[in-house]
Motif scaffolding. Sequence first.
Motif, mmCIF file in Angstrom:
data_model
loop_
_atom_site.group_PDB
_atom_site.id
_atom_site.type_symbol
_atom_site.label_atom_id
_atom_site.label_comp_id
_atom_site.label_asym_id
_atom_site.label_seq_id
_atom_site.Cartn_x
_atom_site.Cartn_y
_atom_site.Cartn_z
ATOM 1 N N ASP A 124 9.965 11.012 -5.247
ATOM 2 C CA ASP A 124 8.560 10.907 -4.827
ATOM 3 C C ASP A 124 8.137 9.492 -4.477
ATOM 4 O O ASP A 124 7.104 9.295 -3.824
ATOM 5 N N ALA A 125 8.889 8.502 -4.940
ATOM 6 C CA ALA A 125 8.545 7.103 -4.640
ATOM 7 C C ALA A 125 9.812 6.348 -4.253
ATOM 8 O O ALA A 125 10.266 5.456 -4.967
ATOM 9 N N ALA A 129 0.827 -1.207 0.000
ATOM 10 C CA ALA A 129 0.000 0.000 0.000
ATOM 11 C C ALA A 129 0.860 1.254 0.000
ATOM 12 O O ALA A 129 0.525 2.253 -0.659
ATOM 13 N N THR A 130 1.985 1.216 0.724
ATOM 14 C CA THR A 130 2.888 2.380 0.756
ATOM 15 C C THR A 130 3.490 2.618 -0.616
ATOM 16 O O THR A 130 3.535 3.756 -1.106
ATOM 17 N N GLU A 187 2.881 5.876 -3.148
ATOM 18 C CA GLU A 187 3.986 6.682 -3.673
ATOM 19 C C GLU A 187 3.940 6.739 -5.199
ATOM 20 O O GLU A 187 4.187 7.802 -5.794
ATOM 21 N N MET A 188 3.616 5.626 -5.847
ATOM 22 C CA MET A 188 3.588 5.597 -7.299
ATOM 23 C C MET A 188 2.446 6.421 -7.878
ATOM 24 O O MET A 188 2.461 6.762 -9.058
ATOM 25 N N HIS A 189 1.439 6.757 -7.053
ATOM 26 C CA HIS A 189 0.312 7.553 -7.533
ATOM 27 C C HIS A 189 0.388 9.012 -7.095
ATOM 28 O O HIS A 189 -0.593 9.739 -7.206
ATOM 29 N N ARG A 231 11.099 0.182 -5.565
ATOM 30 C CA ARG A 231 12.298 -0.447 -6.098
ATOM 31 C C ARG A 231 12.025 -1.864 -6.587
ATOM 32 O O ARG A 231 12.926 -2.551 -7.003
ATOM 33 N N ARG A 232 10.815 -2.301 -6.495
ATOM 34 C CA ARG A 232 10.528 -3.684 -6.830
ATOM 35 C C ARG A 232 10.195 -3.841 -8.305
ATOM 36 O O ARG A 232 9.795 -2.907 -8.984
ATOM 37 N N GLY A 233 10.375 -5.097 -8.748
ATOM 38 C CA GLY A 233 10.155 -5.370 -10.161
ATOM 39 C C GLY A 233 8.763 -5.021 -10.617
ATOM 40 O O GLY A 233 8.560 -4.562 -11.733
ATOM 41 N N ARG A 234 7.763 -5.228 -9.744
ATOM 42 C CA ARG A 234 6.379 -4.945 -10.119
ATOM 43 C C ARG A 234 6.201 -3.476 -10.474
ATOM 44 O O ARG A 234 5.514 -3.134 -11.442
ATOM 45 N N ALA A 235 6.814 -2.579 -9.685
ATOM 46 C CA ALA A 235 6.659 -1.150 -9.935
ATOM 47 C C ALA A 235 7.296 -0.753 -11.265
ATOM 48 O O ALA A 235 6.710 -0.023 -12.060
ATOM 49 N N PHE A 236 8.511 -1.235 -11.509
ATOM 50 C CA PHE A 236 9.186 -0.873 -12.754
ATOM 51 C C PHE A 236 8.503 -1.496 -13.962
ATOM 52 O O PHE A 236 8.503 -0.927 -15.047
ATOM 53 N N ALA A 237 7.933 -2.696 -13.786
ATOM 54 C CA ALA A 237 7.194 -3.311 -14.893
ATOM 55 C C ALA A 237 5.994 -2.458 -15.275
ATOM 56 O O ALA A 237 5.689 -2.276 -16.457
#
Length: 381
Positions: free
Chosen positions: A310-311, A185-186, A190-192, A315-321
């Motif tokens: 901002d985020a 959730a954190t 951050e990504m939004h 750093r995880r693969g899911r975010a970069f994907a």
Amino acid sequence: MQAFHSFGESLFALSLVGSLFFNVSIDAARPRIILYLAVTMAPFAVLGPLIGPMIDRVRGGHLMVLVSSLSARAVVALLLSTQLRSILFYPEAFALLVGAKVYAVGRNSIVPSLVGEGGDLMSGNAQLARVGALAGVLGGAFGLVLLRVGGAPLAVRCAALSYALGALAALRAPGPQPVESVPVATETAEMHRHGVRAAASAMAVIRFATGFIVFHVGFVLKSSGQPAWVIGTVAGSIALGGFLGTFTAQHLRRRHDEQQMLDRAIIGLASVTGLTAIWFAAPTAVALGLALGLAGSVGRRAFDGIVQTDAPHARRGRAFAGLETRLELGWVAGALIAVVSRAPGWLGLLGLTFTLVLIGVTQMLRERSDRSPIGSAQAST
């Protein structure tokens, strides 16, 4: 690792120019390229839900993904070198593209942990980009020679060798430092954030322009009877612009923040696109390629910096994907419009110029509003 990967990518790209584009008429090339673009987007159907979580969960997943993707691409490229004009080209090209996207996600995921807490992610990414751009230019020059000597099959075989050497280099890369585990959730919050969303939109616009210019200019040069080496020179100018952009980004950062850098990259690219629309020729196409590489490189460095600020936990693969998927959608959309529209050279570039100016000015006005006391108060609220 990055150098070998980028060298191989240039060779593979030139082999596509020779096999998909220059060996057939324009009318025959269009459906092939449309199918290729569809194949380009297909990897993202599995990239986010499968590859990203795997990178996050598997111990040493980053390095394992890098070595595996490069090794698999080396094998598939060898097979592809014998199937450039058969129906098997498309599934093999699909496999190569999946490997490329997996590599990109793995590399982007591992860089922050290698830089470490308090490190300069922009400088680290800029260094990788410089190495990749320089290797891309060298690969492009070498590829032009290979196309003349042995055609596209020889270029693909050399790309396979480069991928294999990249896999060996990846084996020597240090393992990522352990990072603090944070709730999903954190990371999602951050990504939004506004800064990340605005930066992603601006970078997607640059990627849209990249897809459009590459294919639109390619078709115009092909229809005017330009030889393959002219397109190769334009491709080399894009790589050279990307290399110069790694230095330009650090210089601009001393005077502007990252979002301003993105806005200026869009406006700067619009200016050169407009001039090229007025007088389209091989020299101006090379200048446009240089501007395109420069804008893309500056924009990417700024985008990475905004994500870092901002985020910080993304750093995880899911975010970069997820980020790579958005940017690739922009690239494919621009390329499809260029291929399907069949617009005259000047008209297509003029339309892109107006689009970039409109978006760039809108972004700048919005950022100026956000920086005003009233806008800042509303943002805080």
